[in-house]
Scaffold this motif. Structure first.
Motif, short mmCIF file in Angstrom:
data_model
loop_
_atom_site.label_atom_id
_atom_site.label_comp_id
_atom_site.label_asym_id
_atom_site.label_seq_id
_atom_site.Cartn_x
_atom_site.Cartn_y
_atom_site.Cartn_z
N ALA A 1 -3.44 -6.79 -16.41
CA ALA A 1 -3.96 -7.21 -15.10
C ALA A 1 -4.52 -6.00 -14.37
O ALA A 1 -3.75 -5.13 -13.92
N PRO A 2 -5.85 -5.90 -14.24
CA PRO A 2 -6.44 -4.72 -13.58
C PRO A 2 -6.00 -4.55 -12.14
O PRO A 2 -5.89 -3.43 -11.63
N ILE A 3 -5.75 -5.68 -11.45
CA ILE A 3 -5.35 -5.58 -10.03
C ILE A 3 -4.06 -4.80 -9.87
O ILE A 3 -3.88 -4.05 -8.90
N LEU A 4 -3.14 -4.96 -10.83
CA LEU A 4 -1.88 -4.22 -10.77
C LEU A 4 -2.13 -2.72 -10.97
O LEU A 4 -1.44 -1.87 -10.38
N LEU A 5 -3.12 -2.40 -11.81
CA LEU A 5 -3.47 -1.01 -12.02
C LEU A 5 -3.99 -0.38 -10.73
O LEU A 5 -3.60 0.73 -10.36
N TYR A 6 -4.87 -1.11 -10.02
CA TYR A 6 -5.41 -0.60 -8.77
C TYR A 6 -4.30 -0.40 -7.72
O TYR A 6 -4.27 0.60 -7.00
N ILE A 7 -3.41 -1.41 -7.65
CA ILE A 7 -2.31 -1.31 -6.67
C ILE A 7 -1.40 -0.12 -7.00
O ILE A 7 -0.98 0.64 -6.11
N GLY A 8 -1.10 0.05 -8.29
CA GLY A 8 -0.23 1.16 -8.68
C GLY A 8 -0.84 2.50 -8.36
O GLY A 8 -0.17 3.42 -7.84
N VAL A 9 -2.13 2.67 -8.67
CA VAL A 9 -2.79 3.94 -8.37
C VAL A 9 -2.83 4.18 -6.86
O VAL A 9 -2.63 5.31 -6.38
N LEU A 10 -3.09 3.10 -6.09
CA LEU A 10 -3.13 3.24 -4.63
C LEU A 10 -1.79 3.69 -4.07
O LEU A 10 -1.72 4.59 -3.22
N LEU A 11 -0.71 3.10 -4.54
CA LEU A 11 0.63 3.47 -4.05
C LEU A 11 0.97 4.92 -4.41
O LEU A 11 1.52 5.66 -3.58
N LEU A 12 0.64 5.32 -5.64
CA LEU A 12 0.93 6.68 -6.04
C LEU A 12 0.08 7.68 -5.26
O LEU A 12 0.57 8.74 -4.84
N ALA A 13 -1.17 7.34 -5.03
CA ALA A 13 -2.04 8.24 -4.27
C ALA A 13 -1.58 8.34 -2.81
O ALA A 13 -1.59 9.43 -2.21
N LEU A 14 -1.17 7.21 -2.25
CA LEU A 14 -0.70 7.21 -0.87
C LEU A 14 0.57 8.04 -0.73
O LEU A 14 0.75 8.78 0.25
N THR A 15 1.46 7.92 -1.71
CA THR A 15 2.69 8.70 -1.67
C THR A 15 2.40 10.19 -1.78
O THR A 15 2.96 11.01 -1.04
N ALA A 16 1.50 10.56 -2.69
CA ALA A 16 1.13 11.98 -2.84
C ALA A 16 0.46 12.51 -1.58
O ALA A 16 0.73 13.65 -1.15
N PHE A 17 -0.39 11.68 -0.97
CA PHE A 17 -1.05 12.10 0.26
C PHE A 17 -0.03 12.34 1.38
O PHE A 17 -0.13 13.31 2.14
N SER A 18 0.96 11.46 1.49
CA SER A 18 1.98 11.60 2.53
C SER A 18 2.78 12.88 2.35
O SER A 18 3.12 13.57 3.32
N VAL A 19 3.09 13.21 1.10
CA VAL A 19 3.84 14.45 0.83
C VAL A 19 3.02 15.66 1.24
O VAL A 19 3.53 16.62 1.85
N LEU A 20 1.72 15.64 0.93
CA LEU A 20 0.87 16.77 1.30
C LEU A 20 0.75 16.91 2.81
O LEU A 20 0.70 18.03 3.34
N VAL A 21 0.70 15.78 3.52
CA VAL A 21 0.57 15.81 4.98
C VAL A 21 1.73 16.54 5.63
O VAL A 21 1.56 17.31 6.59
N VAL A 22 2.94 16.32 5.13
CA VAL A 22 4.11 16.91 5.78
C VAL A 22 4.47 18.28 5.22
O VAL A 22 5.13 19.09 5.88
N ARG A 23 4.06 18.58 3.97
CA ARG A 23 4.49 19.82 3.33
C ARG A 23 3.49 20.96 3.45
O ARG A 23 3.87 22.12 3.49
N VAL A 24 2.20 20.65 3.50
CA VAL A 24 1.18 21.70 3.45
C VAL A 24 1.07 22.50 4.75
O VAL A 24 0.96 23.73 4.71
#
Length: 403
Positions: free
Chosen positions: A30-53
């Motif tokens: 299911a490609p939609i699950l792939l898009y959702i998974g990548v979005l969640l991982l990217a959002l989590t990585a972005f949040s970590v960078l926002v608070v740590r950098v």
């Protein structure tokens, strides 16, 4: 100080959900699950960078409204926090407090008033560190967090509580609490020398050259009589008298320390010069009516703990017996009480937190006015006042007759 994890509970859930979506997308195609998974991982990585950098540095200065914090007393801590960062983050601040001090040392940052402050209450005597200041920030999505400590710790001294005691309605001893008993020690050291003007006939060997140079006229040394204290307070902190349950607080010993401080401060207010020593002869404080003397004694008592062995009272008192002699101890039996001798004191008063059977009678037989030291320090003091009618001995006699 324990550190929080970088990901919040929501962030951990987003990370696990993203990984789960990637696995499910490969399994079911299911490609939609792939898009959702990548979005969640990217959002989590972005949040970590926002608070740590972002780089942050800051300075903290603390001001406590009282120099010495008494057990059960409340004081205000004011913090001046200067944060250097690209932008002022919004979050929560907290000042790390030791278990011996309680208080609500947290709030929103930045505060509306621009000043950080909170109230603390002393719980256990001693010298304890306050700090560092911890700033906790969370990204806008609530997925990642950052805790950063700023500034050094500051020590706060919690001293024993001083209770108000009933006055001595009669002055004890020949000095009557208005003067010191003179000793015959003359010319020993420099503390008992004071300069006076030169009088014809004075020996040139007695000229005080430093005072002469300072005042511009001949000055000679005049010996003054040293004085010994009118009252002596002894805190028996020998290890055999007290329970030591690990690092837990011994309430009986804390009461004894508070009694020691209360009696010493009370006697100096009555006009006596007071020396406070422990059972090994170590001087804890000397009170002669100065505020610094009182603070010095309280700081010394904030640090004492049970240790060592006790010495004979005769050795502790020395050659000149005091007027009031106050001896504060812990667990004591009949044999121990029989060995305690007042050593000629005009008003010997003995307090014990855990007297065994026969200890009171043995102590009173040697001239002590005896009282069990419980939670009420003022009540125990009243029980041993020299002019008290119906004291402990008479009350016990009445009880025996009744029974």
């Amino acid at each position: 100080m324990p550190h929080r994890r970088t990901l919040t509970l929501r962030g951990t859930g987003a990370l696990l959900s993203g990984l789960g979506c990637l696995v499910a997308a490969n399994m079911v195609g299911a490609p939609i699950l792939l898009y959702i998974g990548v979005l969640l991982l990217a959002l989590t990585a972005f949040s970590v960078l926002v608070v740590r950098v972002p780089r942050r540095a800051g300075t903290v200065t603390r001001q406590i409204s009282t120099d010495l914090l008494t057990v059960s007393e409340t004081s205000r801590v004011t913090l001046r926090f200067t944060l250097r960062a690209l932008r002022v983050p919004r979050g929560l601040w907290r000042d790390v407090l030791p278990p011996a001090v309680t208080g609500d040392s947290a709030g929103e940052y930045p505060s509306e008033t621009g000043q950080l402050s909170y109230l603390i209450t002393g719980v256990r005597r001693g010298v304890w560190p306050i700090g560092p200041l911890v700033l906790r920030t969370v990204d806008p999505f609530g997925l990642a967090q950052r805790e950063q400590a700023f500034g050094e710790t500051r020590s706060v001294t919690v001293v024993p509580e001083v209770f108000t005691l009933a006055p001595l309605t009669v002055k004890i001893g020949a000095a009557g609490g208005t003067a010191h008993t003179s000793s015959s020690r003359l010319g020993q050291g420099s503390d008992n020398l004071s300069p006076r003007r030169y009088i014809p006939g004075d020996s040139m060997r007695r000229i005080h050259w430093r005072a002469t140079a300072h005042r511009g006229q001949l000055m000679v040394r005049q010996e003054e009589e040293e004085s010994s204290p009118d009252a002596l307070v002894i805190l028996d902190r020998s290890a055999a008298r007290w329970a030591r349950p690990g690092d837990d607080e011994d309430r009986a010993f804390e009461t004894a320390v508070s009694m020691c401080a209360s009696v010493a401060v009370h006697l100096v207010q009555e006009g006596y010069g007071v020396d406070v020593i422990d059972s090994s002869g170590t001087l804890l404080g000397t009170l002669r009516g100065h505020e610094d003397d009182r603070d010095g004694l309280l700081v010394a008592l904030a640090l004492v703990g049970p240790r060592g062995d006790a010495r004979d009272i005769m050795t502790l008192v020395g050659g000149t017996p005091p007027g009031p002699l106050v001896y504060i101890t812990g667990e004591i039996d009949e044999e121990d009480a029989a060995l305690l001798r007042p050593s000629g004191a005009a008003a010997p008063m003995l307090f014990a937190t855990a007297p065994q059977r026969g200890a009171a009678a043995a102590a009173e037989q040697h001239g002590w006015r005896f009282a069990r030291l419980g939670d009420d320090v003022a009540e125990a003091w009243e029980d041993v006042l020299p002019d008290r009618i119906g004291g402990p001995a008479e009350q016990r006699g009445a009880t025996d007759v009744t029974s």
